[in-house]
Design an enzyme around this catalytic site. Structure first.
Site, mmCIF file in Angstrom:
data_model
loop_
_atom_site.group_PDB
_atom_site.id
_atom_site.type_symbol
_atom_site.label_atom_id
_atom_site.label_comp_id
_atom_site.label_asym_id
_atom_site.label_seq_id
_atom_site.Cartn_x
_atom_site.Cartn_y
_atom_site.Cartn_z
ATOM 1 N N HIS A 177 -6.331 7.638 9.300
ATOM 2 C CA HIS A 177 -7.789 7.610 9.086
ATOM 3 C C HIS A 177 -8.473 8.797 9.752
ATOM 4 C CE1 HIS A 177 -8.372 3.947 6.950
ATOM 5 N NE2 HIS A 177 -7.622 3.264 7.804
ATOM 6 N N ARG A 293 -8.056 11.151 -8.192
ATOM 7 C CA ARG A 293 -7.034 10.210 -7.726
ATOM 8 C C ARG A 293 -7.590 8.798 -7.886
ATOM 9 N NH1 ARG A 293 -6.197 14.543 -3.501
ATOM 10 N NH2 ARG A 293 -3.963 14.990 -3.488
ATOM 11 N N ARG A 329 -6.194 11.308 -13.147
ATOM 12 C CA ARG A 329 -4.792 10.941 -12.969
ATOM 13 C C ARG A 329 -4.679 9.428 -13.061
ATOM 14 N NH1 ARG A 329 -1.763 12.537 -7.571
ATOM 15 N NH2 ARG A 329 -2.930 10.803 -6.727
ATOM 16 N N CYS A 499 -2.622 21.446 -8.236
ATOM 17 C CA CYS A 499 -3.594 20.529 -7.649
ATOM 18 C C CYS A 499 -3.155 20.034 -6.267
ATOM 19 C CB CYS A 499 -3.870 19.340 -8.575
ATOM 20 S SG CYS A 499 -2.409 18.346 -8.906
HETATM 21 C C1 PEP Z 1 0.659 16.123 -4.961
HETATM 22 O O1 PEP Z 1 1.629 15.385 -4.801
HETATM 23 O O2 PEP Z 1 0.671 17.353 -4.745
HETATM 24 C C2 PEP Z 1 -0.623 15.563 -5.421
HETATM 25 C C3 PEP Z 1 -1.616 16.343 -5.799
HETATM 26 O O3 PEP Z 1 -0.751 14.211 -5.415
HETATM 27 P P1 PEP Z 1 -0.958 13.297 -4.106
HETATM 28 O O4 PEP Z 1 -1.194 14.231 -2.949
HETATM 29 O O5 PEP Z 1 -2.101 12.424 -4.426
HETATM 30 O O6 PEP Z 1 0.347 12.593 -4.060
HETATM 31 MG MG MG Z 2 1.607 13.352 -5.625
#
Ligand code: PEP
Ligand code: MG
Length: 540
Positions: A177, A293, A329, A499
């Site tokens: 957190h 997300r 996503r 991303c």
């Molecule tokens: C990643 O895995 O780079 C991504 C963008 O997704 P997350 O960080 O939400 O797993």
């Molecule tokens: Mg990921």
């Protein structure tokens, strides 16, 4: 002068005085019922104060705590011990610890988070019992650096967030957190600092949240620093001056398209976790949202958000974006992100288990509801769907089949559907990366999720403090793999973006641009700086 190295998890430089949390006396409580009730009241207050200081998203953790506090399972171990005649304090200590330990044992990010929550609640119960309350010494208008063994969301409820300039802690992963809050507040933060006991209230620190460097200035008599330390101090001052200059340059960049120093346009987008992340964000220089997300709507609650609730949430995002691009996503749970109401199977290696697309293909009704909610929320506006954790073309084909079914259903019910909706995948497994050519003509675009890609390629837990060096995007294996994906996509005409957090690292983004990347999506706190970085990058 002492020079230490922790792990930088939230970029930025800060120098300032340390404030450590301490405790003040309140009324002692004597029964579990009293303690429980006081904790419920306190989390209610903390919800309100955090909402006011930091917004609803960050305050929601306290609603989750209230759910926990009202769940008899939280107290099972405590009550068993009380029945055996144990003292209340020890029963709380052991009962909560036992419960937290069951989450530790599952060794994944989201579960570790639950252990952290339970230990935070244990601390709160024990404090209440002893008549102690965490307190914080107000530094007035001066920016200060908060130092602690670890920080719980409760601590954020009482500190002065406005003047919080930086955080250094010993315990807490990148997704604890405290570290999430630091990034949301855009302040430098360092974790894994084992020397935390040597830092006291009032000490003078320099903190570099990108390298993890922490310097403590030891003042001699009359506040003077030792002459041999002067050059270190000078070099930090120089770093600060440069940083301030760059931040100002970033802020003063003319709004509009993002182009490199040699005139190539780079699309820059932002990663979000919900509508809150778009509030007060200037979108004029952004293509839109490159990664939404959606799983955050599904976490920390008792039951699944239904079609209507999802639709309302997505609608807020469409409205806030006002026609800018939106890449959604689909639900990325399993692995690190467990959702209690979904009763996921216990797995030995959850990161290698039924997560992301693997989970939603196993439970197509969940994916269908999400897709349907998106279509109703869009009301004919366009957007893109991005599928997480795809390994094979078959997984993409199966998801597209579901998408086709959902579109038919919505159209038959009178919904308007944009003809331009695109379906892409994240590249976050080495399998998808190495076979990216097989997705050409099947996926409309790909986006490189470098966080997971690094984890799976290097066989190193992305949360591990000890393995942080293996997860650096500058690792040759990671560079080669990302390069391969970009080159193949460019050669074969499939849109590619990044991303993951690697895209938010200045020198790395320049390197990616030199190697053909033309689209990147970064976290909100990196947007301004990455605009500046793009303006300095050269393609040729
Ligand atoms: C990643 O895995 O780079 C991504 C963008 O997704 P997350 O960080 O939400 O797993
Ligand atoms: Mg990921």
């Amino acid at each position: 002068m002492k020079n230490w190295n922790g792990i930088g998890v939230s970029d930025g430089l800060i120098s300032g005085r340390v404030v450590r949390m301490h405790k003040v006396q309140t009324k002692k409580l004597t029964s579990l019922e009293q303690v429980k009730q006081s904790c419920i009241d306190r989390t209610g207050e903390l919800y309100e104060s955090t909402k006011e200081k930091m917004g609803k998203t960050h305050a929601e953790v306290f609603l989750a705590y209230q759910l926990l506090l009202n769940d008899p399972k939280l107290y099972r171990g405590v009550n068993q011990r009380l029945d055996q005649g144990m003292e209340l304090e020890q029963a709380i200590e052991e009962g909560f610890e036992e419960l937290a330990g069951t989450f530790d044992g599952l060794s994944n990010e989201y579960m570790r988070q639950r252990a952290e929550d339970i230990r935070g609640l244990k601390k709160m119960h024990l404090d209440m019992l002893k008549g102690e309350k965490p307190a914080f010494q107000d530094m007035g208008e001066r920016k200060y650096i908060l130092a602690a063994e670890e920080l719980t969301p409760m601590d954020f409820g009482i500190i002065d967030v406005e003047n919080l300039g930086g955080i250094v802690v010993k315990n807490g992963g990148r997704f604890s957190h405290a570290m999430i809050m630091a990034r949301a507040l855009n302040i430098p933060a360092v974790t894994g600092l084992t020397q935390i006991e040597e830092i006291h209230n009032g000490d003078e620190l320099f903190v570099d949240g990108s390298t993890g460097e922490v310097v403590m200035v030891e003042l001699r008599e009359r506040g003077r620093i030792a002459p041999e330390d002067q050059h270190i101090l000078d070099s930090w001052k120089q770093k600060f001056r440069e940083r301030v200059k760059r931040e100002e340059a970033a802020k003063n960049l003319p709004k509009g398209r993002n182009v490199t120093a040699d005139g190539k346009e780079i699309e820059l987008s932002v990663n979000i976790s919900g509508p809150e992340d778009l509030k007060n964000l200037d979108l004029s220089s952004l293509k839109g949202v490159g990664l939404y997300r959606t799983e955050y709507l599904f976490l920390d609650r008792k039951e699944m958000p239904d079609l209507r609730e999802q639709q309302e949430e997505y609608e807020k995002i469409f409205d806030l974006l006002n026609g800018k691009e939106l890449i959604v996503r689909t639900l990325d749970i399993g692995g690190d992100k467990k959702v209690p109401y979904l009763k996921l199977q216990k797995e030995e290696n959850p990161f290698l288990g039924v997560r992301g697309i693997r989970f939603t293909l196993k439970h197509p009704e969940i994916l269908e509801t999400q897709m349907e909610a998106l279509l109703w929320a869009a009301k004919g506006r366009t957007f893109s769907i991005m599928l997480p954790m795809v390994d094979t073309v078959e997984e993409l084909e199966q998801a597209k089949e579901i998408w086709g079914r959902v579109c038919k259903k919505v159209a038959e019910a009178g919904g308007v559907i944009s003809p331009d909706i695109r379906i892409g995948i994240t590249i976050e497994t080495p399998a998808a990366a190495i076979c990216v050519d097989m997705f050409v003509g099947k996926a409309d675009f790909v986006s490189i999720g470098s966080n997971d890609l690094a984890q799976y390629l290097m066989a190193a837990d992305r949360e591990s403090v000890e393995l942080d060096h293996l997860l650096s995007p500058w690792q040759t294996a990671i560079m080669r793999m990302i390069q391969h994906v970009i080159w193949i996509c460019n050669e074969r005409g499939m849109k590619v973006s990044v991303c993951g957090e690697a895209g938010g690292e200045p020198e790395y983004l320049k390197y990616l641009i030199r190697n053909g990347l033309r689209s990147v999506s970064v976290s909100r706190s990196r947007v301004d700086m990455m605009r500046l970085v793009i303006s300095e990058a050269v393609v040729e």
